[in-house]
Design a protein around this motif. Structure first.
Motif, mmCIF file in Angstrom:
data_model
loop_
_atom_site.group_PDB
_atom_site.id
_atom_site.type_symbol
_atom_site.label_atom_id
_atom_site.label_comp_id
_atom_site.label_asym_id
_atom_site.label_seq_id
_atom_site.Cartn_x
_atom_site.Cartn_y
_atom_site.Cartn_z
ATOM 1 N N CYS A 165 0.878 -1.175 0.000
ATOM 2 C CA CYS A 165 0.000 0.000 0.000
ATOM 3 C C CYS A 165 0.913 1.223 0.000
ATOM 4 O O CYS A 165 1.971 1.213 0.650
ATOM 5 N N LEU A 252 -9.222 -7.465 0.239
ATOM 6 C CA LEU A 252 -8.994 -8.188 -1.011
ATOM 7 C C LEU A 252 -9.072 -9.707 -0.832
ATOM 8 O O LEU A 252 -9.389 -10.426 -1.770
ATOM 9 N N GLU A 285 -7.582 4.011 -4.635
ATOM 10 C CA GLU A 285 -6.706 3.670 -5.750
ATOM 11 C C GLU A 285 -5.309 4.254 -5.527
ATOM 12 O O GLU A 285 -4.300 3.570 -5.719
ATOM 13 N N ARG A 288 -3.314 2.344 -3.349
ATOM 14 C CA ARG A 288 -3.072 1.006 -3.884
ATOM 15 C C ARG A 288 -3.689 -0.081 -3.008
ATOM 16 O O ARG A 288 -3.069 -1.102 -2.703
ATOM 17 N N ARG A 289 -4.932 0.167 -2.611
ATOM 18 C CA ARG A 289 -5.599 -0.814 -1.754
ATOM 19 C C ARG A 289 -6.241 -1.945 -2.572
ATOM 20 O O ARG A 289 -6.614 -2.977 -2.025
ATOM 21 N N ARG A 290 -6.489 -1.721 -3.834
ATOM 22 C CA ARG A 290 -6.980 -2.765 -4.748
ATOM 23 C C ARG A 290 -8.399 -3.261 -4.462
ATOM 24 O O ARG A 290 -8.724 -4.430 -4.707
ATOM 25 N N TYR A 291 -9.226 -2.391 -3.869
ATOM 26 C CA TYR A 291 -10.660 -2.683 -3.779
ATOM 27 C C TYR A 291 -11.395 -1.355 -3.836
ATOM 28 O O TYR A 291 -10.777 -0.291 -3.689
#
Ligand code: 5AD
Ligand code: SF4
Length: 510
Positions: A165, A252, A285, A288-291
């Motif tokens: 992250c 995630l 975003e 960079r948490r990806r959800y």
């Protein structure tokens, strides 16, 4: 090393607390004993945290003050471990000439040898990376057992983080993800159960990523790992273990099996600490948490459908680079819509070497401070409303010991991990492994007050602990159409309503 006494000062997360327990065991096994206070100690170990700037500065301030502590008695030794030690390494030795040894997050087992060296006047730093599974192979002292009251223990299941992250220093302080062999985890939990432990908290930086690399490569069987949901099933089957918790998961890594586990496993507690960090998709975003926030809602709803009384708590960051008032409003909205019953919230703190530290577009400190205060005010209201909604309920409290108020008031945790204070009647002493069924009678912002029920004053073995009496659906009750709302407040009720009807629908969202 006879007659030397040690003390450990621990900062940071539960992983650090558990690492300190491991260091304590190693020192005891080397013939030292635990000092009552730091002023009685000959050896002082500081286990450090570097997650935010403030935590790191704490070490420098502590070390400054320890110059005097060290000079008060000849032969005293100071060691530093944990995340700052991992990052700064032997430079700490050159900066603080009264510091004797430095050990990184993978080097706990070297502590006794480093201490022995220090007693002979040799200073050393070990911050090497250890990627072998043997890293987990450390004895753990259970400091709570001698006092005979606590029945809870931590168990490491994985370490490290591969998520990177953009705000986080953990991947550089804790290293790559590595999962422990499942049979060893099972053996540790079974041994704990034999020693009287009734509640285990599984630890890992992204605990529900357990086994994922092996599973993806088709190598789980060879590596002795498995998906996290399967590990939970194995541990649930161990006799004597009545409560299982885990911390901290990453959104995630919630798959259908893990969500279902919350409806099916008797001992899995109805509480998840599920860090979300922000309610704004744009900021998620950039982090960079990806959800997305919708995915987060999907998980929360899925969990609530299967376990209506579940309590969700979270971690939140305000003032991330580029965060606008609109982004922040999305966070406030998420906290309400997800019905968070409590949260830890932090002002963003740039960490050297992380992506976010290079982004620019900083939020002015006074704006970040104002957002933090607004967020915390909203959370306080939500937490109190949740506590109030539980007044009148019966619950089961695992007692930790005397409450802060002292006297005959004890304090412990219920299945939702809320702090419950209970006034014992005169002559009713605090007993080892005490579990008390109680009726909740009063809510405060930080805890609930309960009255022990007469029926709960009985030996440990007779008290069954898996479920909260009278607290909503059990896994047997769940049919998908007979959902009972154990919802905390209007927001929670709303999300249960939205999710109700079919758990399958919610799980399909994921
Ligand atoms: N600044 C502020 N908070 C942070 N956290 C992690 N890194 C930072 C940072 N650089 C918070 C996150 C995480 C919790 C343990 O600490 O919310 O979940
Ligand atoms: Fe840090 Fe993100 Fe890893 Fe959590 S998942 S430890 S926040 S990098």
């Amino acid at each position: 090393m006879d007659e030397k006494r040690f003390a450990i000062r621990t900062y940071g997360c539960q992983m650090n607390v558990h690492d300190s327990e491991k260091v304590a065991t190693l020192l005891e096994d080397s013939g030292l004993s635990a000092a009552e206070t730091e002023s009685d100690a000959d050896v002082l170990v500081i286990n450090t945290c570097s997650i935010r700037d403030k935590a790191e500065h704490q070490l420098y301030s502590d070390l400054g003050k320890l110059r005097e502590w060290k000079s008060e008695k000849p032969g005293r030794v100071v060691g530093v471990g944990g995340c700052v030690a991992q990052q700064v390494g032997d430079k700490l030795l050159s900066r603080f000439n009264h510091l004797d040894f430095v050990f990184g997050t993978h080097n706990l087992r070297r502590v006794p040898a480093m201490l022995e060296g220090a007693l002979d006047g040799r200073r050393a730093a070990w911050v090497g990376v250890d990627t072998s599974p043997e890293r987990f192979d450390l004895p753990t002292r259970r400091p709570e057992l001698p006092q005979g009251v606590r029945r809870r223990a931590f168990v490491t299941v994985m370490e490290g983080c591969d998520m990177f992250c953009s705000f986080c220093s953990v991947p550089s302080t804790r290293g790559r993800e590595i999962s422990r062999v499942a049979s060893e985890i099972e053996a540790e939990v079974a041994a704990l159960a034999d020693q009287g432990i009734r509640e285990v908290t599984l630890l890992g930086q992204t605990v529900n990523a357990y086994g994922r690399h092996d599973v993806r490569r088709g190598k789980a069987a060879a590596a002795g790992t498995m998906p996290f949901a399967e590990l939970l099933m194995r541990l649930d089957a161990i006799p004597g273990i009545e409560r299982i918790r885990y911390t901290s998961p990453h959104p995630l890594f919630y798959d259908e099996d893990l969500i279902r586990a919350h409806g099916e496993l008797e001992s899995l507690c109805p509480h998840v600490h599920l860090p979300v960090q922000s309610g704004s998709d744009r900021i998620l975003e950039a982090m960079r948490r990806r959800y997305t926030r919708e995915r987060y809602f999907g998980i929360v709803e899925g969990l609530r459908v299967l376990r209506p009384e579940i309590a969700i708590t979270s971690d939140l960051i305000v003032g991330f680079p580029g965060e606008t008032e609109a982004d922040f409003q999305d966070t406030l909205d998420l906290v309400a819509r997800a019905g968070l019953i409590d949260s830890f919230s932090f002002k963003y703190s740039p960490r050297p070497g992380t992506g976010a530290a290079e982004m620019g577009d900083e939020v002015p400190p006074e704006v970040a401070q104002d957002r933090l205060q607004r967020l915390q005010a909203q959370q306080r209201d939500q937490t109190l409303a949740y506590h109030q909604s539980r007044v009148g309920e019966e619950t089961l409290v695992f007692v930790d010991g005397q409450s802060r108020r002292g006297g005959n008031q004890v304090s412990g945790r219920d299945p939702q991990h809320r702090v419950i204070n209970l006034d014992l009647r005169a002559g009713h002493a605090i007993e080892p492994g005490m579990k008390l069924a109680a009726r909740l009678v009063e809510a405060t912002p930080h805890s609930l007050l309960g009255e022990p029920l007469d029926s709960s004053i009985r030996p440990e073995t007779e008290v069954s602990a898996g479920r909260t009496p009278g607290s909503g659906a059990t896994s047997q009750d769940f049919t998908g159409s007979r959902l009972t709302s154990g919802a905390a407040d209007a927001d929670v009720a709303e999300s249960v309503d939205r999710a109700a009807g079919s758990a399958e629908d919610v799980l399909r969202v994921l």
